[in-house]
Each structure stands twice: as C-alpha cells, then as structure tokens.
Design a protein around this motif. Structure first.
Motif, short mmCIF file in Angstrom:
data_model
loop_
_atom_site.label_atom_id
_atom_site.label_comp_id
_atom_site.label_asym_id
_atom_site.label_seq_id
_atom_site.Cartn_x
_atom_site.Cartn_y
_atom_site.Cartn_z
N VAL A 229 0.84 -1.20 0.00
CA VAL A 229 0.00 0.00 0.00
C VAL A 229 0.87 1.25 0.00
CG1 VAL A 229 -1.63 1.35 1.37
CG2 VAL A 229 -2.00 -1.09 1.06
N LEU A 230 1.93 1.25 0.82
CA LEU A 230 2.83 2.40 0.86
C LEU A 230 3.53 2.60 -0.48
CD1 LEU A 230 4.51 2.02 4.38
CD2 LEU A 230 2.84 3.74 3.67
N SER A 231 3.94 1.52 -1.12
CA SER A 231 4.61 1.62 -2.42
C SER A 231 3.68 2.21 -3.46
CB SER A 231 5.11 0.24 -2.87
OG SER A 231 6.03 -0.30 -1.94
N ALA A 232 2.44 1.73 -3.49
CA ALA A 232 1.46 2.27 -4.44
C ALA A 232 1.18 3.74 -4.16
CB ALA A 232 0.16 1.46 -4.36
N PHE A 233 1.13 4.08 -2.89
CA PHE A 233 0.90 5.46 -2.46
C PHE A 233 2.05 6.35 -2.93
CE2 PHE A 233 0.23 8.35 1.45
CZ PHE A 233 -0.70 9.10 0.77
N ASP A 238 4.42 10.40 -6.82
CA ASP A 238 5.43 10.71 -7.83
C ASP A 238 4.78 10.99 -9.19
OD1 ASP A 238 8.41 10.73 -8.51
OD2 ASP A 238 7.62 9.33 -10.00
N ALA A 239 3.71 10.25 -9.50
CA ALA A 239 3.00 10.48 -10.77
C ALA A 239 2.35 11.86 -10.78
CB ALA A 239 1.94 9.40 -10.97
N ILE A 244 2.59 17.61 -12.75
CA ILE A 244 2.80 19.03 -12.46
C ILE A 244 4.03 19.53 -13.21
CG2 ILE A 244 3.37 20.69 -10.65
CD1 ILE A 244 1.74 18.95 -8.72
N GLU A 245 5.10 18.73 -13.20
CA GLU A 245 6.33 19.11 -13.90
C GLU A 245 6.08 19.32 -15.39
OE1 GLU A 245 10.88 17.44 -14.60
OE2 GLU A 245 9.38 16.21 -13.59
#
Length: 261
Positions: A229-233, A238-239, A244-245
């Motif tokens: 769950v933390l990895s997906a979060f 990051d996406a 935004i970038e």
C-alpha cells in the motif's frame, strides 16, 4: 502514438509484477519458501482488500498523506528560499557553508525521538522529521541550479537593463527549474519516508503504525500488505509530481521526450 507507448509499457509492467507475485505464490504454497517469514500473496491481497472494503485504511492513509504533504511543502519552500539566497549571496554562502555541510552530514533519523519529545506523538513530529529530510535535497539542487546559470545569459540580461527582480524571475528561476523539479521528485519520496519512519517509531495512526502493530504479533502478511500500500501510495505521489512538472516545464527542450515516456 503516445497512448500506444504508455499502453505497451503498462502491459509490460503488469506482466512483470504479475509474474513476480505468481512465482511468490507458487513458492509459498508449495513450501519452497516459508509462508511464516515471506507470507503469501493471496493472504496479503486479502488483507489489502479487507482494509479498503471495511474502510479501515482510509484514516491511516489520510494521516500519512497529511504528514507527507506538510513535510514536503515546508521543506521544499525552506530549501528553495535558502538555496536562492545563498546562491545569490557569496558572502553568506561562504560563511554558512561549514554549518550546512555539518547539518547535512547528520543522520536525521536519529532526531525522530527528539521531535517526538518536542512535538508529541501527533503529526507534527513526523512533519518535522520529513522537513529535515526534504530541506537539504531541495536546497542543494536549487543552490547548484542557480550557480550553474550561464554567465553570458546573466551579462546579456544586465546589459538589457534587467533589475534584480527581473533577473530572479526571468533568468535564475527558469534556468534552475529543471534542477528544482529533479529535487522535488526525490523530496516527495523523502517526505513520505520521514512520515512513515516517524509513525513507525511512535504514533497511534498512519500506515507505519499498522505495520508496527503487525510486526509486534509476527503477522508478516499484514506487514507486506502495508508495504505494498505504501509503495502504491508513493508511486501515486510521484506520478502527480510528474504531471505538475510537465504542465510547468512546457518550454523545456526535454518536455516532449518526458511526456512520451
């Protein structure tokens, strides 16, 4: 073309991840690796499904998200302000350089218990830890980005009568923008790490708290569920930063290339 490329890479990722979990499940179910130590994907995803269907996970995700965003925002703003100030002020840069290097060399994780004493076990002790991780990453990238601005570009702008305000807005900030966003990608991850480590060391809510509870009763399936769950979060955050970038750096020569990727 772009959509087809993304679809292809999405399929590749699905095959790789699905294959790894399938192999993990086979090895665990057949006793080739110990389910007690390595868990079983079927049980792990069962825990994740129960968390989301019961709604148990949402309050913990919300707490972790709040800690991460506060740490990211405060640390990034402080890092950018300090980076710009010292990059444009040689005297102050030389004066504070040894102190900044000394502070950056410290393992900031050791401050987690101190922040817990100062700010309690609520979100602000986790935010403080995240800020210490984010600040230096952003600071050094902004500092270096501003110092790397072409002297010819600076001289031409001054010849055209650019004021300090115009130099900052139209020369230094655009030239350092790629450095800034490069640091922000790392910073959002570090803010997230700071929040989770803080929760792990002492909290009553957050995904790190769920993992700590599971570890205390040797529930490895729940531990891996929390990690997934933390990895997906983290990938989601990051996406968002990548989108935004792309919106901000539309003028960048590498913008089209990054968008295609």
């Amino acid at each position: 073309m772009k959509n087809q490329t993304r679809l292809h890479f999405g399929l590749y990722h699905a095959v790789i991840v699905g294959g790894l979990f399938a192999l993990w499940q086979v090895l665990s179910s057949r006793g080739l690796i110990s389910p007690f130590f390595f868990g079983e994907p079927a049980h792990i995803f069962g825990v994740i499904g129960r968390w989301f269907t019961s709604g148990e996970i949402y309050i913990h995700l919300l707490v972790t998200l709040a800690e991460t965003l506060f740490a990211f925002a405060i640390g990034a703003i402080l890092g950018m302000v300090l980076g710009l100030w010292l990059a444009l002020s040689p005297f102050w840069s030389r004066l504070f350089e040894p102190y900044i290097k000394a502070a950056n060399a410290m393992p900031r994780v050791i401050f987690a218990p101190i922040f817990a004493i100062w700010f309690g076990l609520g979100i602000w002790s986790k935010v403080a830890l995240g800020v210490t991780l984010v600040l230096f990453v952003v600071f050094f990238n902004v500092y270096q980005g501003v110092r790397e601005v072409s002297p010819t570009l600076i001289a031409n702008a001054r010849m055209l009568g650019a004021s300090k305000k115009h130099m900052l807005r139209y020369v230094y900030l655009p030239s350092a923008a790629s450095w800034v966003f490069s640091s922000l990608h790392n910073a959002i991850g570090l803010a997230f790490v700071g929040a989770v480590i803080g929760e792990y060391l002492g909290s009553s809510r957050g995904v790190g708290h769920l993992i700590l509870q599971a570890e205390s009763v040797f529930d490895v399936n729940t531990v891996f569920a929390g990690i997934i769950v933390l990895s997906a979060f983290a990938l989601t955050l990051d996406a968002v930063m990548t989108r935004i970038e792309r919106k901000v750096l539309v003028w960048s020569p590498n913008h089209g290339t990054s968008s295609q990727a």
